[in-house]
Design an enzyme around this catalytic site. Structure first.
Site, mmCIF file in Angstrom:
data_model
loop_
_atom_site.group_PDB
_atom_site.id
_atom_site.type_symbol
_atom_site.label_atom_id
_atom_site.label_comp_id
_atom_site.label_asym_id
_atom_site.label_seq_id
_atom_site.Cartn_x
_atom_site.Cartn_y
_atom_site.Cartn_z
ATOM 1 N N GLU A 3 0.840 -1.202 0.000
ATOM 2 C CA GLU A 3 0.000 0.000 0.000
ATOM 3 C C GLU A 3 0.877 1.256 0.000
ATOM 4 O OE1 GLU A 3 -3.541 -2.049 2.677
ATOM 5 O OE2 GLU A 3 -1.788 -1.189 3.633
ATOM 6 N N ASP B 97 -11.205 -8.227 -0.038
ATOM 7 C CA ASP B 97 -11.859 -9.508 0.237
ATOM 8 C C ASP B 97 -13.247 -9.235 0.816
ATOM 9 O OD1 ASP B 97 -11.714 -9.738 3.440
ATOM 10 O OD2 ASP B 97 -9.883 -8.835 2.732
#
Ligand code: ADE
Length: 235
Positions: free
Chosen positions: A18, A203
């Protein structure tokens, strides 16, 4: 207005993937050590930006946020990264800009406090800065981009926590779950630093969450960085 006043920004990201997606947005300068995590000065749309990894979980992210605020004095802070979806309309890659955040695992209900309430502080729901939310929502993305409620706790939510998933969605109306947002938000509120939390879905916080998480992470991290870029572009 673009380029008019070059506010100082801090951008935090829990994980290396990230962080790297954010670093790709500009020209990287000096490296800093922030309580064992790496931070880099970055110039992006002429804003001085400090980009730092804050680790996973509430304690690490809060301590890095406080250190960055103390040392770098940002005018605004952005936390970016991935999250598990709770709302059924959110698919991997979609982005959620937090309207508000809460710690779902802060439970002093036996003492008469509401779930998520920080005892004797009056704090429970942390609201992101309206202008930063609006800027983030103006990004152009290939995936869905919407605002929502993000829940934070020191727990990776999977299918084995069906009851937890139900509770987060039905009782707390969460759109996405992650492990840092509300902690960083609390630090920002106490320091009076405007903030926004941007999360892309890695997810569905279900049985396949651990595998999906690793598979989708690079794409989701890139999308989160693209929304972050938009804030720096229009601020
Ligand atoms: N971050 C990304 N996916 C997550 C999940 N399922 N639970 C908590 N944090 C997450």
């Amino acid at each position: 207005m673009a380029g008019m006043n070059h506010r100082r920004f801090a951008v935090l990201a829990p994980m290396r993937e990230e962080l790297e997606a954010v670093l790709a947005l500009g020209k990287t300068g000096r490296r800093h050590d922030i309580l064992g995590f790496e931070g880099f000065e970055l110039e992006c749309f002429r804003h001085p930006v400090l980009v730092a990894r804050c680790g996973v979980g509430k304690v690490q992210s809060a301590m890095v946020a406080q250190r960055v605020i103390d040392e770098f004095r940002p005018d605004a802070l952005i936390l970016t990264g991935v999250a598990g979806a709770l709302a059924p309309d959110l698919a991997p890659g979609d982005a959620v800009v937090a309207r508000d955040l809460m710690q779902h695992d802060l439970d002093c209900t036996p003492l008469g406090f509401a779930l998520g309430e920080v005892p004797w502080s009056g704090e429970r729901v942390f609201r992101c800065d309206e202008a930063l939310v609006r800027d983030a929502l103006s990004a152009t993305t290939a995936h869905k981009l919407r605002e929502g409620c993000i829940l934070t706790g020191d727990r990776f939510v999977t299918g084995s926590d069906r009851a937890c998933h139900e509770h987060l969605r039905s009782d707390l109306a969460g759109d996405a779950v992650e492990m840092e947002g509300a902690a960083v938000a609390q630090v920002c509120v106490r320091n009076r630093v405007p903030f926004v939390v941007i999360r892309t879905i890695s997810d569905r916080a279900d049985g396949s969450a651990p595998e999906d998480f690793s598979k989708i992470l690079p794409m989701a991290a890139a999308n989160a960085a693209a929304v972050t870029r938009r804030i720096l572009e229009v601020e």
